[in-house]
Design a protein around this motif. Structure first.
Motif, PDB file in Angstrom:
ATOM      1  N   VAL A   3      31.476  33.378  50.561  1.00 18.32           N
ATOM      2  CA  VAL A   3      32.010  34.647  51.069  1.00 18.32           C
ATOM      3  C   VAL A   3      31.754  34.824  52.558  1.00 18.32           C
ATOM      4  O   VAL A   3      32.210  35.797  53.155  1.00 18.32           O
ATOM      5  N   VAL A   4      31.010  33.904  53.170  1.00 13.18           N
ATOM      6  CA  VAL A   4      30.708  34.023  54.603  1.00 13.18           C
ATOM      7  C   VAL A   4      31.111  32.765  55.363  1.00 13.18           C
ATOM      8  O   VAL A   4      30.625  32.512  56.457  1.00 13.18           O
ATOM      9  N   ASP A   5      32.006  31.964  54.787  1.00 17.38           N
ATOM     10  CA  ASP A   5      32.365  30.692  55.430  1.00 17.38           C
ATOM     11  C   ASP A   5      33.701  30.744  56.161  1.00 17.38           C
ATOM     12  O   ASP A   5      34.158  29.746  56.714  1.00 17.38           O
ATOM     13  N   GLY A   6      34.364  31.892  56.138  1.00 12.70           N
ATOM     14  CA  GLY A   6      35.636  32.010  56.837  1.00 12.70           C
ATOM     15  C   GLY A   6      36.786  31.285  56.185  1.00 12.70           C
ATOM     16  O   GLY A   6      37.844  31.111  56.792  1.00 12.70           O
ATOM     17  N   ASP A   7      36.622  30.868  54.957  1.00 15.25           N
ATOM     18  CA  ASP A   7      37.625  30.049  54.262  1.00 15.25           C
ATOM     19  C   ASP A   7      38.139  30.827  53.052  1.00 15.25           C
ATOM     20  O   ASP A   7      37.412  31.049  52.081  1.00 15.25           O
ATOM     21  N   MET A   8      39.395  31.229  53.088  1.00 18.55           N
ATOM     22  CA  MET A   8      39.967  32.001  51.991  1.00 18.55           C
ATOM     23  C   MET A   8      40.194  31.175  50.724  1.00 18.55           C
ATOM     24  O   MET A   8      40.500  31.731  49.666  1.00 18.55           O
ATOM     25  N   SER A   9      40.064  29.860  50.805  1.00 19.73           N
ATOM     26  CA  SER A   9      40.303  29.025  49.630  1.00 19.73           C
ATOM     27  C   SER A   9      39.060  28.873  48.770  1.00 19.73           C
ATOM     28  O   SER A   9      39.117  28.312  47.677  1.00 19.73           O
ATOM     29  N   THR A  10      37.896  29.339  49.252  1.00 16.58           N
ATOM     30  CA  THR A  10      36.664  29.287  48.466  1.00 16.58           C
ATOM     31  C   THR A  10      36.254  30.712  48.137  1.00 16.58           C
ATOM     32  O   THR A  10      36.603  31.660  48.844  1.00 16.58           O
TER      33      THR A  10
ATOM     34  N   ARG B 220      37.756  40.683  50.719  1.00 19.97           N
ATOM     35  CA  ARG B 220      39.039  39.981  50.566  1.00 19.97           C
ATOM     36  C   ARG B 220      39.001  39.160  49.281  1.00 19.97           C
ATOM     37  O   ARG B 220      38.155  38.283  49.102  1.00 19.97           O
ATOM     38  N   GLU B 221      39.892  39.448  48.377  1.00 16.46           N
ATOM     39  CA  GLU B 221      39.961  38.752  47.096  1.00 16.46           C
ATOM     40  C   GLU B 221      40.681  37.415  47.254  1.00 16.46           C
ATOM     41  O   GLU B 221      41.600  37.266  48.077  1.00 16.46           O
ATOM     42  N   ALA B 222      40.290  36.451  46.449  1.00 12.84           N
ATOM     43  CA  ALA B 222      40.924  35.137  46.463  1.00 12.84           C
ATOM     44  C   ALA B 222      42.337  35.227  45.893  1.00 12.84           C
ATOM     45  O   ALA B 222      42.663  36.140  45.117  1.00 12.84           O
ATOM     46  N   ALA B 223      43.154  34.258  46.279  1.00  9.28           N
ATOM     47  CA  ALA B 223      44.530  34.223  45.803  1.00  9.28           C
ATOM     48  C   ALA B 223      44.557  34.165  44.280  1.00  9.28           C
ATOM     49  O   ALA B 223      43.815  33.412  43.648  1.00  9.28           O
ATOM     50  N   GLY B 224      45.405  34.963  43.677  1.00 16.67           N
ATOM     51  CA  GLY B 224      45.534  35.002  42.233  1.00 16.67           C
ATOM     52  C   GLY B 224      44.618  35.989  41.555  1.00 16.67           C
ATOM     53  O   GLY B 224      44.711  36.197  40.343  1.00 16.67           O
ATOM     54  N   ALA B 225      43.668  36.589  42.333  1.00 16.76           N
ATOM     55  CA  ALA B 225      42.727  37.539  41.736  1.00 16.76           C
ATOM     56  C   ALA B 225      42.891  38.929  42.327  1.00 16.76           C
ATOM     57  O   ALA B 225      42.018  39.783  42.140  1.00 16.76           O
ATOM     58  N   GLU B 226      43.983  39.153  43.054  1.00 12.73           N
ATOM     59  CA  GLU B 226      44.197  40.452  43.674  1.00 12.73           C
ATOM     60  C   GLU B 226      44.238  41.552  42.624  1.00 12.73           C
ATOM     61  O   GLU B 226      44.896  41.422  41.597  1.00 12.73           O
ATOM     62  N   GLY B 227      43.502  42.608  42.879  1.00  8.16           N
ATOM     63  CA  GLY B 227      43.474  43.747  41.969  1.00  8.16           C
ATOM     64  C   GLY B 227      42.432  43.661  40.875  1.00  8.16           C
ATOM     65  O   GLY B 227      42.300  44.581  40.067  1.00  8.16           O
ATOM     66  N   ASN B 228      41.669  42.573  40.835  1.00  8.67           N
ATOM     67  CA  ASN B 228      40.679  42.422  39.760  1.00  8.67           C
ATOM     68  C   ASN B 228      39.436  43.288  39.970  1.00  8.67           C
ATOM     69  O   ASN B 228      38.752  43.638  39.012  1.00  8.67           O
ATOM     70  N   ILE B 229      39.111  43.585  41.221  1.00  4.72           N
ATOM     71  CA  ILE B 229      37.945  44.422  41.478  1.00  4.72           C
ATOM     72  C   ILE B 229      38.271  45.856  41.118  1.00  4.72           C
ATOM     73  O   ILE B 229      39.268  46.425  41.585  1.00  4.72           O
ATOM     74  N   GLY B 230      37.430  46.449  40.266  1.00  8.32           N
ATOM     75  CA  GLY B 230      37.581  47.849  39.906  1.00  8.32           C
ATOM     76  C   GLY B 230      36.715  48.722  40.790  1.00  8.32           C
ATOM     77  O   GLY B 230      36.834  48.714  42.014  1.00  8.32           O
TER      78      GLY B 230
ATOM     79  N   ASN C  66      39.019  44.755  36.539  1.00  4.23           N
ATOM     80  CA  ASN C  66      40.248  44.647  35.766  1.00  4.23           C
ATOM     81  C   ASN C  66      40.541  43.205  35.380  1.00  4.23           C
ATOM     82  O   ASN C  66      41.622  42.884  34.905  1.00  4.23           O
ATOM     83  N   GLY C  67      39.593  42.355  35.628  1.00  2.22           N
ATOM     84  CA  GLY C  67      39.691  40.921  35.396  1.00  2.22           C
ATOM     85  C   GLY C  67      38.506  40.282  36.084  1.00  2.22           C
ATOM     86  O   GLY C  67      37.636  40.975  36.613  1.00  2.22           O
ATOM     87  N   THR C  68      38.423  38.988  36.090  1.00  4.42           N
ATOM     88  CA  THR C  68      37.290  38.323  36.733  1.00  4.42           C
ATOM     89  C   THR C  68      37.393  38.457  38.243  1.00  4.42           C
ATOM     90  O   THR C  68      38.338  37.953  38.847  1.00  4.42           O
ATOM     91  N   PRO C  69      36.421  39.153  38.885  1.00  5.36           N
ATOM     92  CA  PRO C  69      36.486  39.296  40.338  1.00  5.36           C
ATOM     93  C   PRO C  69      36.294  37.948  41.035  1.00  5.36           C
ATOM     94  O   PRO C  69      35.493  37.114  40.605  1.00  5.36           O
ATOM     95  N   ARG C  70      37.025  37.741  42.113  1.00  2.00           N
ATOM     96  CA  ARG C  70      36.864  36.558  42.948  1.00  2.00           C
ATOM     97  C   ARG C  70      36.894  37.015  44.399  1.00  2.00           C
ATOM     98  O   ARG C  70      37.956  37.385  44.913  1.00  2.00           O
ATOM     99  N   ILE C  71      35.750  37.007  45.042  1.00  2.00           N
ATOM    100  CA  ILE C  71      35.672  37.448  46.432  1.00  2.00           C
ATOM    101  C   ILE C  71      35.660  36.225  47.337  1.00  2.00           C
ATOM    102  O   ILE C  71      34.727  35.410  47.281  1.00  2.00           O
TER     103      ILE C  71
END
Length: 527
Positions: free
Chosen positions: A430-437, A464-474, A514-519
């Motif tokens: 979450v602190v590496d500047g890489d949206m793919s991790t 910032r949520e990872a691709a495919g996990a948008e909206g999972n954080i409640g 709302n699903g498995t969070p991915r930050i």
């Protein structure tokens, strides 16, 4: 829960006997008492047990009593090394100038300067309790006490595994395992009870499990003469309540792991004050508050993790501290101590807590995971080029509440830790500047934190949520880890602002999903 072993865990484990290059070496299973008292047991003149006295070996309860009774006086120091199973069949009363003993219980009555320590292949007190009464300067280390009953057959020590009462002072109980096989209806009582003017006690690196009652301080609302008790690096598991129950006095609970507390946990009542810091509460209910009485208690909280903890509603004789535990008092601690990070506590205790662990301890510097920031001098072809806009980022000319704020992202170069993580993910992602991790909790809720080696001022974060996990954080809350202050609450990912706050560590705590969070990124900004 799928936790990974903390990177610094091995180097933070130590023994009082041997440490080489920061790596803990297992102690011989035949080792006797090691280490020194901690917590409140260090106050009021300290707790040294039988140090400096004769060392004797006992394989029966009767031999333990004989060792006490054969001393020249009730205060002559003695270390009793215990091996084997102590039970009703081999524990009888012994008379002498140095003791007042009884059948079917290990009785430490009107004595001082005694150590009882398990050695060899281990010491198990089977259905037989240890009773400390009108005594002082006692150490109990590396023993298991199990299935002590107050009703049914056989009975011992009022059903307490270890019980203290009547003017007891300075007791250190360390690396013990206290367990039952049920609650009061099955004939069991408390695992670790203090009452009737018992003070300056520490319980450390121990396991308390499978019981209706973990333990109490004070036998009734009027028994408020007890206190100055420290509980640190203990694991409470499958306990209904009393972890512990405090009636008056002061309790200090740090670096404990509480798992499956079914009804309530730390119950501060009748004017008691509890300092509760850097503990890990997991899969439990009402882990802190005042319960079953209108006589309220108090607490100071900081650095704790609440992982899948549920809270009941406030009502008559029910005052839970959650779902957003806040301090309602301040507790001054007179001794020095080192705190492990709460996220590291479960793994530390797996290797150290309980009997038969070689009396291993932590040096108090364990962190959940070392930072995994990329080396800025070693370009990684998988890292995005900071001069090449990420095609997944929105058009910077199109204002969007999820766009990063202006300024420097303070998370780059910082460290990260959190609650338990899902397999294949990392806090440092979450602190590496890489949206793919990304980091993902092992369950549907959890905590992720950014931390620095010195104070920084933060007023804005961007989750910032990872691709495919948008909206999972409640729902979530943002917490100043240093003092437990809640800075903001809300739901969903994106930019979060609050008053400028100076801190060293900031927590983003997901309380529903709302699903498995991915930050993918936990960005922090000064403004």
């Amino acid at each position: 829960m799928g936790r990974s072993i903390a990177r610094r865990l091995v180097s933070t484990l130590a023994t009082a006997a041997v440490v080489t290059a920061g790596l803990a070496l297992p102690m011989s299973p035949a080792s006797a008492q090691t280490g020194s008292a901690t917590g409140y047991a260090t106050q009021n003149g300290g707790t040294t047990g039988g140090a400096g006295g004769q060392t004797v070996r006992a394989t029966t309860g009767t031999q333990i009593h004989e060792a006490l009774c054969e001393r020249p006086s009730t205060s002559t120091p003695i270390i009793i090394e215990v091996e084997g199973t102590i039970n009703h069949g081999n524990t009888s009363k012994v008379s002498g100038d140095g003791c007042e003993t009884a059948d079917d219980v290990i009785e430490l009555k009107k004595i001082s300067n005694v150590t009882i320590v398990g050695v060899g292949s281990g010491a198990v007190f089977d259905q037989l309790g240890i009773h400390i009464r009108e005594s002082r300067n006692i150490i109990i280390q590396n023993v298991t006490v199990r299935n002590v009953k107050k009703s049914g057959s056989p009975t011992s020590n009022g059903g307490d595994a270890i019980g203290m009462e009547s003017g007891v002072r300075n007791v250190w109980v360390d690396h013990v395992t206290l367990e039952a096989s049920g609650g009061e209806s099955e004939g069991y009582d408390g695992l670790f009870d203090l009452k009737n003017n018992t003070q300056y006690v520490t319980l450390s690196y121990s396991i308390l499990r499978n019981s209706g009652r973990g333990g109490l301080v004070g036998s009734s609302e009027s028994d408020r003469s007890n206190g100055y008790v420290t509980y640190h690096h203990n694991r409470y598991e499958n306990i209904d309540s009393r972890a512990p129950l405090l009636r008056g006095g002061i309790g200090h609970m740090y670096n404990n792991h509480y798992v499956e507390l079914h009804k309530s946990g730390i119950n501060s009542r009748a004017g008691a004050s509890a300092k509760v810091e850097n503990n890990y509460f997991e899969d439990s209910k009402d882990v802190l508050g005042t319960f079953y009485t209108d006589e309220r208690g108090f607490w100071e909280v900081s650095g704790n993790i609440f992982d899948n903890v549920t809270w009941s509603s406030q009502g008559d004789e029910n005052y839970p501290a959650g779902p957003d535990p806040q301090s309602n008092t301040s507790v001054s601690i007179p001794y020095s101590y080192e705190l492990d990070d709460a996220g590291c506590v479960p793994e530390v205790l797996e290797q150290t807590a309980g009997a038969g662990k070689g009396n291993r301890i932590s040096d108090g510097n364990c962190e959940a995971e070392e930072p995994t920031d990329p080396d800025p001098t070693d370009p990684d072809p998988t890292d995005p080029d900071p001069t090449d806009p990420d095609p997944t980022d929105p058009d910077p000319t199109d204002p969007d509440p999820t766009d990063p704020p202006n300024g420097t992202n303070l998370s780059i170069g910082a460290g990260a830790d959190g609650s338990s993580k899902a397999s294949g993910t990392s806090y440092g992602n979450v602190v590496d500047g890489d949206m793919s991790t990304y980091w993902s909790p092992s369950g549907s809720t959890g905590r992720i934190s950014v931390k620095w080696g010195s104070n920084v001022t933060v007023s804005t974060i961007n989750i910032r949520e990872a691709a495919g996990a948008e909206g999972n954080i409640g729902s979530w809350r943002v917490v100043d880890h240093d003092n437990g202050t809640v800075l903001a609450t809300g739901s969903g990912a994106g930019v979060i602002t609050f008053d400028p706050t100076t801190l060293r560590k900031i927590n983003f705590e997901i309380t529903s999903s709302n699903g498995t969070p991915r930050i993918a990124e936990f960005e922090t900004y000064a403004g």
